[in-house]
Enzyme design. Structure first.
Site, mmCIF file in Angstrom:
data_model
loop_
_atom_site.group_PDB
_atom_site.id
_atom_site.type_symbol
_atom_site.label_atom_id
_atom_site.label_comp_id
_atom_site.label_asym_id
_atom_site.label_seq_id
_atom_site.Cartn_x
_atom_site.Cartn_y
_atom_site.Cartn_z
ATOM 1 N N ASP A 25 29.470 36.331 41.311
ATOM 2 C CA ASP A 25 29.667 37.681 41.842
ATOM 3 C C ASP A 25 30.610 38.426 40.906
ATOM 4 O OD1 ASP A 25 29.357 39.542 44.358
ATOM 5 O OD2 ASP A 25 31.472 39.623 43.802
ATOM 6 N N GLU A 27 32.911 42.115 40.287
ATOM 7 C CA GLU A 27 33.441 43.405 40.726
ATOM 8 C C GLU A 27 33.555 44.260 39.470
ATOM 9 O OE1 GLU A 27 33.621 44.075 43.795
ATOM 10 O OE2 GLU A 27 33.398 42.018 44.535
ATOM 11 N N HIS A 166 34.579 41.874 49.181
ATOM 12 C CA HIS A 166 34.497 42.599 47.917
ATOM 13 C C HIS A 166 35.497 42.081 46.886
ATOM 14 C CE1 HIS A 166 31.488 45.488 49.128
ATOM 15 N NE2 HIS A 166 32.146 45.729 50.240
ATOM 16 N N ASP A 171 33.383 36.376 47.614
ATOM 17 C CA ASP A 171 31.984 36.761 47.815
ATOM 18 C C ASP A 171 31.034 35.706 47.262
ATOM 19 O OD1 ASP A 171 33.123 39.004 48.856
ATOM 20 O OD2 ASP A 171 32.040 40.433 47.612
#
Length: 572
Positions: A25, A27, A166, A171
């Site tokens: 994941d 960001e 998030h 995540d």
């Protein structure tokens, strides 16, 4: 627990409980992989329901994080201060994820960023099998089970142990639980192997499934593959370290490119050429692309479509953009726009004339233009500058293009840097940023051109790279072209193999121009192979040396410019 099988060693029957998955994941500062950058990466490696390891770090994006993104992720500018840049994080992640199925929720987003970063940094994308848990959930869960397929909703519906917030690692952990829950649902449906899992997703067309058997005759060996259509035309060309494994991926959900999926459905046959090692495969691919120009390939189909910057041959030479290389040219450039940017930078650092008319050595009758009034031209057209006074500017440009060892401080590049410093001292920040970018692009173009030209000037060299198994990958390079390739396996004396390769190598007749007629893409891949991976020179017909002057001495400045937090790098 048995050792992990690499994707080069597995067959089509790899059961799910023995497959390694890396759930990732990211960001980011926004939603565009071309404009935004990564602020955090988290990944979890699992096999058979067991967590094998975790990978996670904040990343310095090199830019401000938008307030809206801060409000969503909670990642602030202070948190990423001092964090590593993604160019140092990416190799470690690729090693962590090596030979695994890559899993992400909304995989096109995360994988798109990873591919874009690989492209930006010049790192080869490993082409892993990719599984999207969002798509898998749409396939497995009915509308009565979940109102939507967002990660937070699926984590709640499937009773994940971690709640997504998030943040990348949390995540990724939540996605692991979602993945395992979805895989449990697939057991009763007969999905028990990795290929069956990838084929279960709705993105696999009936034509792709029908053509899956086209990969069966291919060997588990490195080489080049050619998809052929109904009329024997070449539809697509690619390379692989394992031909059968790579071609089989075109018929699974791991292939997401609409055009390539269409191609896989049209294909009637897949031809192949086995190669000694990856360098030979890359070069053969480039040559086949140029020969067949397959309609489903997007890159490297037109090796001759390059641009060069040259000085014209006249009493008062000027810079010109041409399609045919000649000795002393700067290039190659992939587009006329890039070549024009280099011309603009060279003009900004000197006072070469910009007009296009031919000026005789004597009896000039022109009128000075506006550039003369601005101090950008000494007006040789009006007789205000003679051939002797004009010559130093021409020599300066020629030497900076060639990387002449006679280059001294105070030349063209130093003048451009001085201009940058003047803009910054006057607080003209937009002008300073433009000057920085102009100088950086020119230095990169010069550095690349001088390195490649130095390689193309060598009539013959033989190089060897460790193959990782106690043997050697061997290559004979003549004027920047790969002339022969082979292997000396572990226990085989390498020098007799070298002698045989040299005797059978392709004859290369050099042509005019910095690259001696070699295609730019081929010189690029050969140069990269020679200068990375522990490659060693075995024989060299003449010393292979790259110029230490001009652009080479600016590499440190380029690195500082790339890492600078200010809107422009500080002038020395």
């Amino acid at each position: 627990m048995t050792g992990q099988l690499t994707f080069d060693e597995i067959d089509d029957e790899l059961p799910l409980h023995r497959a390694t998955f890396v759930v990732v994941d990211l960001e980011t500062t926004g939603g565009s992989s071309r404009q935004d950058t990564v602020t955090e990466i988290g990944a979890v490696k699992v096999r058979g329901g067991e967590v094998l390891g975790e990978f996670g770090t904040l990343v310095d994006p090199g830019r401000e994080i938008p307030p809206m993104v801060v409000s969503i992720t909670g990642i602030t500018q202070a948190m990423v201060h001092g964090a590593p840049r993604f160019d140092s994080v990416l190799p470690a992640f690729l090693e962590f994820a090596r030979d695994a199925v890559l899993v992400a929720h909304n995989a096109p987003f995360d994988v798109g960023f990873l591919r874009a970063e690989c492209e930006r940094l010049g790192v080869a994308w490993p082409k892993p099998a990719v599984l999207c848990t969002a798509k898998l959930a749409r396939r497995v869960l009915g509308k009565d089970e979940t109102p939507n397929h967002k990660l937070g909703t699926l984590a709640r519906v499937l009773h994940a142990r971690t709640t997504p917030v998030h943040r990348a690692l949390d995540d990724a952990r939540a996605t692991v639980d979602v993945l395992h829950a979805l895989l449990e649902r697939l057991g009763p449906l007969g999905v028990r192997t990795v290929p069956e899992l990838l084929e279960h997703l709705p993105d696999v067309t009936p034509q792709q499934r029908r053509n899956r058997g086209l990969a069966d005759p291919l060997p588990h060996a490195p080489g080049v593959y050619l998809f052929r259509g109904p009329n024997e035309e070449v539809l697509y060309v690619g390379t692989a370290s394992d031909l059968q494994r790579r071609v089989r991926q075109y018929f699974t959900a791991g292939e997401r490119r609409a055009r390539v999926k269409e191609m896989a459905g049209l294909a009637q046959r897949v031809d192949h050429v086995e190669c000694a090692h990856p360098l030979e495969a890359e070069v053969r691919e480039l040559r086949l692309l140029g020969a067949h120009q397959p309609r489903y390939n997007r890159r490297s189909k037109f090796p001759k479509r390059t641009w060069w910057v040259v000085l014209t041959e006249e009493a008062f030479p000027r810079l010109s953009i041409v399609r045919t290389a000649r000795d002393g040219a700067l290039g190659p450039f992939r587009s006329r726009t890039a070549a024009a940017a280099a011309v603009e930078a060279l003009h900004a650092g000197g006072s070469l004339r910009r007009c296009t008319e031919r000026i005789p050595a004597r009896d000039q009758r022109g009128r000075p233009c506006a550039l003369h009034e601005l101090g950008r031209c000494a007006a040789p057209c009006a007789g205000l500058q003679g051939v002797e006074e004009y010559a130093p500017e021409v020599i300066s440009v020629r030497e900076v293009i060639s990387g002449s060892p006679r280059w001294e401080p105070g030349g063209l590049l130093d003048r451009l840097r001085a201009e940058l410093g003047r803009f910054s001292a006057e607080e003209r920040f937009e002008d300073a940023a433009a000057a920085r970018d102009r100088l950086a692009e020119l230095v990169r173009a010069l550095d690349r051109a001088q390195r490649w030209a130095a390689l193309a000037a060598v009539p013959e060299l033989v190089a060897a790279r460790p193959d990782g198994s106690g043997g050697w990958q061997l290559a004979v390079v003549r004027h920047g072209r790969l002339a022969a390739a082979g292997n000396a396996r572990r226990g085989v004396p390498p020098m007799p193999v070298v002698d045989a390769l040299q005797a059978a190598a392709e004859t290369v007749v050099p042509e005019p121009g910095p690259l001696r007629g070699a295609p730019a893409d081929e010189v690029r891949v050969v140069h990269r192979w020679l200068t990375t991976g522990g490659t060693r020179l075995v024989r060299c017909a003449q010393p292979w040396s790259e110029p230490a002057g001009s652009a080479a001495s600016w590499r440190e400045w380029l690195e500082r410019a790339a890492k600078a937090r200010a809107p422009y790098p500080a002038a020395d």
